[in-house]
Scaffold this motif. Structure first.
Motif, PDB file in Angstrom:
ATOM      1  N   ALA A   1      51.068   0.637  24.015  1.00 59.18           N
ATOM      2  CA  ALA A   1      49.768   0.138  23.531  1.00 59.18           C
ATOM      3  C   ALA A   1      48.647   0.728  24.392  1.00 59.18           C
ATOM      4  N   PHE A   2      47.491   0.923  23.770  1.00 55.81           N
ATOM      5  CA  PHE A   2      46.334   1.503  24.477  1.00 55.81           C
ATOM      6  C   PHE A   2      45.219   0.450  24.533  1.00 55.81           C
ATOM      7  N   ASN A   3      44.760   0.182  25.736  1.00 58.65           N
ATOM      8  CA  ASN A   3      43.733  -0.835  25.905  1.00 58.65           C
ATOM      9  C   ASN A   3      42.417  -0.159  26.282  1.00 58.65           C
ATOM     10  N   TYR A   4      41.660   0.269  25.287  1.00 58.11           N
ATOM     11  CA  TYR A   4      40.419   0.990  25.532  1.00 58.11           C
ATOM     12  C   TYR A   4      39.227   0.037  25.508  1.00 58.11           C
ATOM     13  N   ARG A   5      38.227   0.346  26.326  1.00 57.96           N
ATOM     14  CA  ARG A   5      37.008  -0.476  26.364  1.00 57.96           C
ATOM     15  C   ARG A   5      36.007  -0.035  25.300  1.00 57.96           C
ATOM     16  N   ARG A   6      35.971   1.282  25.047  1.00 57.61           N
ATOM     17  CA  ARG A   6      35.010   1.834  24.079  1.00 57.61           C
ATOM     18  C   ARG A   6      35.669   2.992  23.331  1.00 57.61           C
ATOM     19  N   ILE A   7      35.630   2.930  22.002  1.00 58.23           N
ATOM     20  CA  ILE A   7      36.256   4.006  21.215  1.00 58.23           C
ATOM     21  C   ILE A   7      35.290   4.536  20.153  1.00 58.23           C
ATOM     22  N   ILE A   8      35.485   5.798  19.812  1.00 59.86           N
ATOM     23  CA  ILE A   8      34.788   6.413  18.684  1.00 59.86           C
ATOM     24  C   ILE A   8      35.819   6.530  17.560  1.00 59.86           C
ATOM     25  N   VAL A   9      35.482   6.058  16.380  1.00 59.78           N
ATOM     26  CA  VAL A   9      36.361   6.225  15.219  1.00 59.78           C
ATOM     27  C   VAL A   9      35.675   7.183  14.263  1.00 59.78           C
ATOM     28  N   LYS A  10      36.323   8.320  14.002  1.00 62.30           N
ATOM     29  CA  LYS A  10      35.759   9.296  13.071  1.00 62.30           C
ATOM     30  C   LYS A  10      36.533   9.225  11.760  1.00 62.30           C
ATOM     31  N   ILE A  11      35.822   8.891  10.682  1.00 62.57           N
ATOM     32  CA  ILE A  11      36.447   8.790   9.367  1.00 62.57           C
ATOM     33  C   ILE A  11      36.074  10.024   8.553  1.00 62.57           C
ATOM     34  N   GLY A  12      37.083  10.810   8.211  1.00 60.95           N
ATOM     35  CA  GLY A  12      36.846  12.039   7.453  1.00 60.95           C
ATOM     36  C   GLY A  12      36.593  11.764   5.987  1.00 60.95           C
ATOM     37  N   SER A  13      35.881  12.682   5.347  1.00 62.02           N
ATOM     38  CA  SER A  13      35.580  12.524   3.921  1.00 62.02           C
ATOM     39  C   SER A  13      36.860  12.471   3.091  1.00 62.02           C
ATOM     40  N   ASN A  14      37.918  13.170   3.574  1.00 59.53           N
ATOM     41  CA  ASN A  14      39.179  13.168   2.833  1.00 59.53           C
ATOM     42  C   ASN A  14      39.905  11.817   2.886  1.00 59.53           C
ATOM     43  N   VAL A  15      39.479  10.935   3.799  1.00 61.23           N
ATOM     44  CA  VAL A  15      40.084   9.604   3.912  1.00 61.23           C
ATOM     45  C   VAL A  15      39.440   8.630   2.919  1.00 61.23           C
ATOM     46  N   ILE A  16      38.126   8.750   2.757  1.00 59.63           N
ATOM     47  CA  ILE A  16      37.409   7.752   1.938  1.00 59.63           C
ATOM     48  C   ILE A  16      36.864   8.333   0.635  1.00 59.63           C
ATOM     49  N   THR A  17      37.428   9.480   0.227  1.00 63.75           N
ATOM     50  CA  THR A  17      37.048  10.082  -1.053  1.00 63.75           C
ATOM     51  C   THR A  17      38.289  10.179  -1.939  1.00 63.75           C
ATOM     52  N   GLN A  18      38.171   9.713  -3.171  1.00 62.83           N
ATOM     53  CA  GLN A  18      39.287   9.795  -4.118  1.00 62.83           C
ATOM     54  C   GLN A  18      39.423  11.239  -4.641  1.00 62.83           C
ATOM     55  N   ALA A  19      40.520  11.473  -5.340  1.00 63.36           N
ATOM     56  CA  ALA A  19      40.787  12.814  -5.878  1.00 63.36           C
ATOM     57  C   ALA A  19      39.683  13.281  -6.827  1.00 63.36           C
ATOM     58  N   ASN A  20      39.006  12.334  -7.487  1.00 64.25           N
ATOM     59  CA  ASN A  20      37.936  12.700  -8.433  1.00 64.25           C
ATOM     60  C   ASN A  20      36.588  12.922  -7.755  1.00 64.25           C
ATOM     61  N   GLY A  21      36.574  12.852  -6.410  1.00 64.58           N
ATOM     62  CA  GLY A  21      35.333  13.111  -5.670  1.00 64.58           C
ATOM     63  C   GLY A  21      34.469  11.889  -5.445  1.00 64.58           C
ATOM     64  N   LEU A  22      34.910  10.733  -5.944  1.00 61.59           N
ATOM     65  CA  LEU A  22      34.133   9.497  -5.778  1.00 61.59           C
ATOM     66  C   LEU A  22      34.645   8.707  -4.567  1.00 61.59           C
ATOM     67  N   PRO A  23      33.810   7.806  -4.011  1.00 65.07           N
ATOM     68  CA  PRO A  23      34.224   7.066  -2.803  1.00 65.07           C
ATOM     69  C   PRO A  23      35.400   6.128  -3.080  1.00 65.07           C
ATOM     70  N   ASP A  24      36.259   5.977  -2.073  1.00 66.37           N
ATOM     71  CA  ASP A  24      37.384   5.040  -2.149  1.00 66.37           C
ATOM     72  C   ASP A  24      36.967   3.751  -1.440  1.00 66.37           C
ATOM     73  N   LEU A  25      36.394   2.825  -2.202  1.00 67.21           N
ATOM     74  CA  LEU A  25      35.822   1.604  -1.615  1.00 67.21           C
ATOM     75  C   LEU A  25      36.897   0.694  -1.026  1.00 67.21           C
ATOM     76  N   GLN A  26      38.064   0.710  -1.635  1.00 64.60           N
ATOM     77  CA  GLN A  26      39.172  -0.110  -1.127  1.00 64.60           C
ATOM     78  C   GLN A  26      39.588   0.344   0.267  1.00 64.60           C
ATOM     79  N   ARG A  27      39.651   1.660   0.450  1.00 58.26           N
ATOM     80  CA  ARG A  27      40.019   2.220   1.760  1.00 58.26           C
ATOM     81  C   ARG A  27      38.958   1.870   2.805  1.00 58.26           C
ATOM     82  N   LEU A  28      37.692   1.993   2.417  1.00 57.62           N
ATOM     83  CA  LEU A  28      36.590   1.648   3.325  1.00 57.62           C
ATOM     84  C   LEU A  28      36.691   0.198   3.775  1.00 57.62           C
ATOM     85  N   GLU A  29      36.981  -0.662   2.812  1.00 59.51           N
ATOM     86  CA  GLU A  29      37.081  -2.098   3.101  1.00 59.51           C
ATOM     87  C   GLU A  29      38.174  -2.371   4.128  1.00 59.51           C
TER      88      GLU A  29
END
Length: 359
Positions: free
Chosen positions: A2-30
């Motif tokens: 386990a990693f116990n970090y005090r401060r982290i940066i989370v980078k979310i790529g467009s390929n994570v929150i974009t569906q195959a049709n190019g629209l946002p994946d709101l469920q994933r964002l949630e």
């Protein structure tokens, strides 16, 4: 582990929150916001670097293919950024968490004053328990002013804010030691200071909606880890991914952090594009600079001024084979450096405290 970090940066790529049709994946964002809220509740500060403005814009307007691609991107980003930040705001609100929008360009990293202004802004947001949502300002960034992609931006923010870790979420499980389509390819679980030449086996292909491929990610990750910040590259489309990465419960690629670097060196390390000047040094100076002993760049080792600079500018330090060996903050102008080049007993051109070596 386990990693116990005090401060982290989370980078979310467009390929994570974009569906195959190019629209946002709101469920994933949630799902990602749910996890960030849980991490925050556990006492870890989270800064979010999120792509997705263009995809959000695409969900609101139809653009003709006749338009120039840069103009289309600006249009979609401008409309989409409002939608994206509203989506984040609404999702975080459900946990009584405030988020803020921070749009940046490469220009914001160009000098120490701009850099510190941005750092102070982000620090005060964190002090007030706000989650900064950072994105490149695609509306005003055109090609030469653009970051390679948001991975580069996330690396800059991680070093600026002295984060303990950067988590890069993409649509694969990590970096593989071969073509993922071929049997026998496995995830590289750990990368140490010795480093790996990823170009020999990492695909140069880019994700469908992102600007940067795995080569970019591995380069940024190595540079960031070298500055004392752990980097995790993991699959953002997997459920519970952030909590699993922090708990050490999921196979992914982790870059082991190296020794700590000072804040000034962290800024200089990412300033290659901001470098205005360049000096060439002889083999003797190169040996001294790259030895284990802390050394400043003295004029005696300078053989040529390759590009003009003023006091306080970032300069590239080039060896006699024209290879970049480091970056540093000039203590005086190129005129003075030219006058003192090759001379002993003169003031350092770059002091060790303001010197970052590539090695």
């Amino acid at each position: 582990m386990a990693f116990n970090y005090r401060r982290i940066i989370v980078k979310i790529g467009s390929n994570v929150i974009t569906q195959a049709n190019g629209l946002p994946d709101l469920q994933r964002l949630e799902k990602l916001v749910d996890q960030i809220a849980a991490i925050k509740k556990s006492g870890t500060e989270v800064i979010l670097v999120s792509s997705g403005a263009v995809a959000s814009g695409r969900s609101l307007i139809t653009v003709s293919d006749k338009n120039d691609s840069v103009a289309t991107r600006q249009l979609l980003a401008s409309i989409g950024q409002v939608k994206l930040i509203n989506t984040y705001s609404h999702l975080f609100e459900q946990f009584s968490i405030l988020c803020s929008q921070v749009l940046v360009t490469k220009e914001d990293f160009r000098d120490r004053l701009h850099y510190l202004n941005m750092k102070n802004c982000l620090e005060i947001l964190l002090q007030h328990q706000v989650v900064p949502v950072i994105n490149e300002n695609d509306v005003v960034s055109v090609t030469e002013l653009m970051f390679t992609d948001n991975d580069e931006l996330a690396g800059l923010i991680a070093s600026m804010l002295n984060a303990q870790a950067l988590i890069i979420l993409t649509n694969v499980n990590g970096i593989y030691n071969g073509d993922t389509k071929l049997p026998g390819s496995a995830i590289i679980k750990e990368v140490t200071a010795a480093g790996i030449d990823f170009s020999s086996f990492v695909s140069t292909g880019r994700s469908q909606f992102g600007r940067g491929g795995m080569i970019t990610k591995s380069t940024i990750a190595q540079k960031t880890a070298k500055l004392g910040i752990a980097v995790h590259i993991a699959n953002g489309t997997a459920d519970n991914i952030l909590l699993d990465v922090l708990a050490g419960n999921v196979t992914h690629t982790r870059f082991v952090p190296n020794k700590k670097a000072s804040g000034k060196k962290k800024w200089i390390a990412h300033s290659e594009n901001a470098a205005t000047g360049a000096v060439q040094v002889n083999e003797g100076a190169k040996l001294v600079l790259t030895s284990t002993k802390a050394s400043s760049l003295l004029p005696v080792g300078v053989v040529a001024i390759l590009a003009e600079f003023k006091k306080g500018d970032i300069v590239k330090i080039i060896d006699e084979r024209n290879k970049l060996i480091g970056l540093g903050l000039a203590e005086y102008s190129s005129d003075k450096a030219r006058e003192w080049a090759g001379q002993k007993n003169q003031r350092p051109l770059v002091h060790y405290d303001y010197l970052y070596l590539q090695g």
